[in-house]
Design a protein around this motif. Sequence first.
Motif, PDB file in Angstrom:
ATOM      1  N   GLU A  50       0.786  -1.174  -0.036  1.00  5.59           N
ATOM      2  CA  GLU A  50      -0.082   0.100   0.109  1.00  5.59           C
ATOM      3  C   GLU A  50       0.813   1.186  -0.073  1.00  5.59           C
ATOM      4  O   GLU A  50       1.165   1.701   0.890  1.00  5.59           O
ATOM      5  N   ASN A  51       1.382   1.485  -1.212  1.00  2.73           N
ATOM      6  CA  ASN A  51       2.386   2.804  -1.209  1.00  2.73           C
ATOM      7  C   ASN A  51       1.779   4.111  -1.991  1.00  2.73           C
ATOM      8  O   ASN A  51       2.350   4.872  -2.607  1.00  2.73           O
ATOM      9  N   LYS A  52       0.437   3.829  -2.513  1.00  5.43           N
ATOM     10  CA  LYS A  52      -0.115   4.915  -3.473  1.00  5.43           C
ATOM     11  C   LYS A  52      -1.091   5.871  -2.582  1.00  5.43           C
ATOM     12  O   LYS A  52      -1.917   5.327  -1.846  1.00  5.43           O
ATOM     13  N   ILE A  53      -0.753   6.960  -2.626  1.00  8.71           N
ATOM     14  CA  ILE A  53      -1.560   7.738  -1.746  1.00  8.71           C
ATOM     15  C   ILE A  53      -2.430   8.890  -2.862  1.00  8.71           C
ATOM     16  O   ILE A  53      -1.801   9.504  -3.699  1.00  8.71           O
ATOM     17  N   THR A  54      -3.554   9.160  -2.300  1.00  5.59           N
ATOM     18  CA  THR A  54      -4.501  10.088  -3.162  1.00  5.59           C
ATOM     19  C   THR A  54      -5.102  10.869  -1.945  1.00  5.59           C
ATOM     20  O   THR A  54      -5.490  10.686  -1.125  1.00  5.59           O
ATOM     21  N   GLU A  55      -4.719  12.270  -2.365  1.00  6.32           N
ATOM     22  CA  GLU A  55      -5.410  13.503  -1.471  1.00  6.32           C
ATOM     23  C   GLU A  55      -6.240  14.062  -2.366  1.00  6.32           C
ATOM     24  O   GLU A  55      -6.003  14.390  -3.373  1.00  6.32           O
ATOM     25  N   ILE A  56      -7.577  14.367  -2.001  1.00  8.52           N
ATOM     26  CA  ILE A  56      -8.556  15.185  -2.732  1.00  8.52           C
ATOM     27  C   ILE A  56      -9.108  16.518  -1.687  1.00  8.52           C
ATOM     28  O   ILE A  56      -9.419  16.015  -0.381  1.00  8.52           O
ATOM     29  N   LEU A  57      -8.915  17.531  -2.242  1.00  7.32           N
ATOM     30  CA  LEU A  57      -9.229  18.786  -1.591  1.00  7.32           C
ATOM     31  C   LEU A  57     -10.620  19.367  -2.396  1.00  7.32           C
ATOM     32  O   LEU A  57     -10.379  19.716  -3.466  1.00  7.32           O
ATOM     33  N   LEU A  58     -11.620  19.317  -1.697  1.00  2.00           N
ATOM     34  CA  LEU A  58     -12.761  19.813  -2.406  1.00  2.00           C
ATOM     35  C   LEU A  58     -13.207  21.106  -1.819  1.00  2.00           C
ATOM     36  O   LEU A  58     -13.487  21.405  -0.750  1.00  2.00           O
ATOM     37  N   SER A  59     -13.370  22.123  -2.615  1.00  4.38           N
ATOM     38  CA  SER A  59     -13.502  23.488  -2.341  1.00  4.38           C
ATOM     39  C   SER A  59     -15.147  23.701  -2.508  1.00  4.38           C
ATOM     40  O   SER A  59     -15.703  23.728  -3.470  1.00  4.38           O
ATOM     41  N   VAL A  67      -9.639  15.014   2.157  1.00  2.00           N
ATOM     42  CA  VAL A  67      -9.469  13.514   2.708  1.00  2.00           C
ATOM     43  C   VAL A  67      -8.166  12.960   1.795  1.00  2.00           C
ATOM     44  O   VAL A  67      -7.674  13.416   0.821  1.00  2.00           O
ATOM     45  N   LYS A  68      -7.808  11.891   2.536  1.00  2.00           N
ATOM     46  CA  LYS A  68      -6.295  11.309   2.243  1.00  2.00           C
ATOM     47  C   LYS A  68      -6.402   9.785   2.571  1.00  2.00           C
ATOM     48  O   LYS A  68      -6.875   9.488   3.559  1.00  2.00           O
ATOM     49  N   LYS A  69      -6.239   9.084   1.328  1.00  2.76           N
ATOM     50  CA  LYS A  69      -6.180   7.634   1.583  1.00  2.76           C
ATOM     51  C   LYS A  69      -5.158   6.868   0.904  1.00  2.76           C
ATOM     52  O   LYS A  69      -4.437   7.731   0.110  1.00  2.76           O
ATOM     53  N   THR A  70      -4.650   5.933   1.668  1.00  2.00           N
ATOM     54  CA  THR A  70      -3.318   5.055   0.920  1.00  2.00           C
ATOM     55  C   THR A  70      -3.878   3.675   0.806  1.00  2.00           C
ATOM     56  O   THR A  70      -4.615   2.987   1.524  1.00  2.00           O
ATOM     57  N   CYS A  71      -3.705   3.362  -0.327  1.00  4.63           N
ATOM     58  CA  CYS A  71      -4.101   1.778  -0.804  1.00  4.63           C
ATOM     59  C   CYS A  71      -3.008   1.258  -1.886  1.00  4.63           C
ATOM     60  O   CYS A  71      -1.793   1.742  -2.019  1.00  4.63           O
ATOM     61  N   ASN A  72      -3.220   0.167  -2.456  1.00  6.94           N
ATOM     62  CA  ASN A  72      -2.349  -0.434  -3.386  1.00  6.94           C
ATOM     63  C   ASN A  72      -2.613  -0.212  -4.871  1.00  6.94           C
ATOM     64  O   ASN A  72      -1.696  -0.617  -5.620  1.00  6.94           O
ATOM     65  N   VAL A  78      -9.210   6.584  -4.966  1.00 10.57           N
ATOM     66  CA  VAL A  78     -10.140   7.421  -5.405  1.00 10.57           C
ATOM     67  C   VAL A  78     -11.328   7.056  -5.000  1.00 10.57           C
ATOM     68  O   VAL A  78     -12.307   7.864  -4.546  1.00 10.57           O
ATOM     69  N   ASP A  79     -12.024   5.663  -5.045  1.00 12.74           N
ATOM     70  CA  ASP A  79     -13.153   5.207  -4.562  1.00 12.74           C
ATOM     71  C   ASP A  79     -13.497   5.627  -3.108  1.00 12.74           C
ATOM     72  O   ASP A  79     -14.542   6.079  -2.995  1.00 12.74           O
ATOM     73  N   GLU A  80     -12.401   5.285  -2.318  1.00  7.96           N
ATOM     74  CA  GLU A  80     -12.543   5.389  -0.897  1.00  7.96           C
ATOM     75  C   GLU A  80     -12.594   7.116  -0.563  1.00  7.96           C
ATOM     76  O   GLU A  80     -13.469   7.332   0.370  1.00  7.96           O
ATOM     77  N   CYS A  81     -11.844   7.841  -1.267  1.00 11.16           N
ATOM     78  CA  CYS A  81     -11.884   9.147  -1.105  1.00 11.16           C
ATOM     79  C   CYS A  81     -13.127   9.675  -1.420  1.00 11.16           C
ATOM     80  O   CYS A  81     -13.877  10.586  -0.787  1.00 11.16           O
ATOM     81  N   VAL A  82     -13.847   9.440  -2.818  1.00 14.26           N
ATOM     82  CA  VAL A  82     -15.154   9.853  -2.951  1.00 14.26           C
ATOM     83  C   VAL A  82     -16.055   9.306  -2.196  1.00 14.26           C
ATOM     84  O   VAL A  82     -17.310  10.140  -1.740  1.00 14.26           O
ATOM     85  N   SER A  83     -16.145   8.320  -1.687  1.00 17.03           N
ATOM     86  CA  SER A  83     -17.128   7.771  -0.628  1.00 17.03           C
ATOM     87  C   SER A  83     -17.042   8.628   0.514  1.00 17.03           C
ATOM     88  O   SER A  83     -18.186   8.871   1.025  1.00 17.03           O
ATOM     89  N   SER A  84     -15.858   8.856   1.161  1.00 20.48           N
ATOM     90  CA  SER A  84     -15.918   9.565   2.259  1.00 20.48           C
ATOM     91  C   SER A  84     -16.269  10.974   2.084  1.00 20.48           C
ATOM     92  O   SER A  84     -17.124  11.529   2.840  1.00 20.48           O
TER      93      SER A  84
END
Length: 100
Positions: A50-59, A67-72, A78-84
Motif C-alpha cells: 500500500e504505497n499509493k496515496i491520493t489526496e482530494i481537496l474539495l472547495s 480526504v487522504k487515503k493510502t491503498c495499493n 479514489v473510490d474510498e476518497c469519493v465515498s468519504s
Amino acid sequence: MKVNLQSVNFNADRKLIDFTQRKLDKLETYFDKIIYADVYFKVQNTSGKENKITEILLSIPGGDLMVKKTCNKFEACVDECVSSLQRQLIKRKEKMSAHV
C-alpha cells in the motif's frame, strides 16, 4: 466543477484521469455548489504494497473538505476518497438546510 490533477514523481495515464473525473462528477448529485477539486496522486517509497496515496481537496462554500487515503491502487484510493467525501457532503448539506 473544475478538477485539478497533480501526479507527483510519475505521469498519470489518461484512464486514471478520466476515472477520477467521472467519480468526482458524481459528487455534484449530492452537493451542487462544488467550486473545484484538487487531486494529488503520490507514490510512497516503501516496501509495503500500500504505497499509493491520493489526496482530494474539495472547495465548497463555507470551507474546504479534505480526504487522504493510502491503498495499493490509485483507483481504490479514489473510490474510498469519493465515498468519504460523499458522506461529508451529505452531512454539510443537512446542516445547511437545518439553518435555513
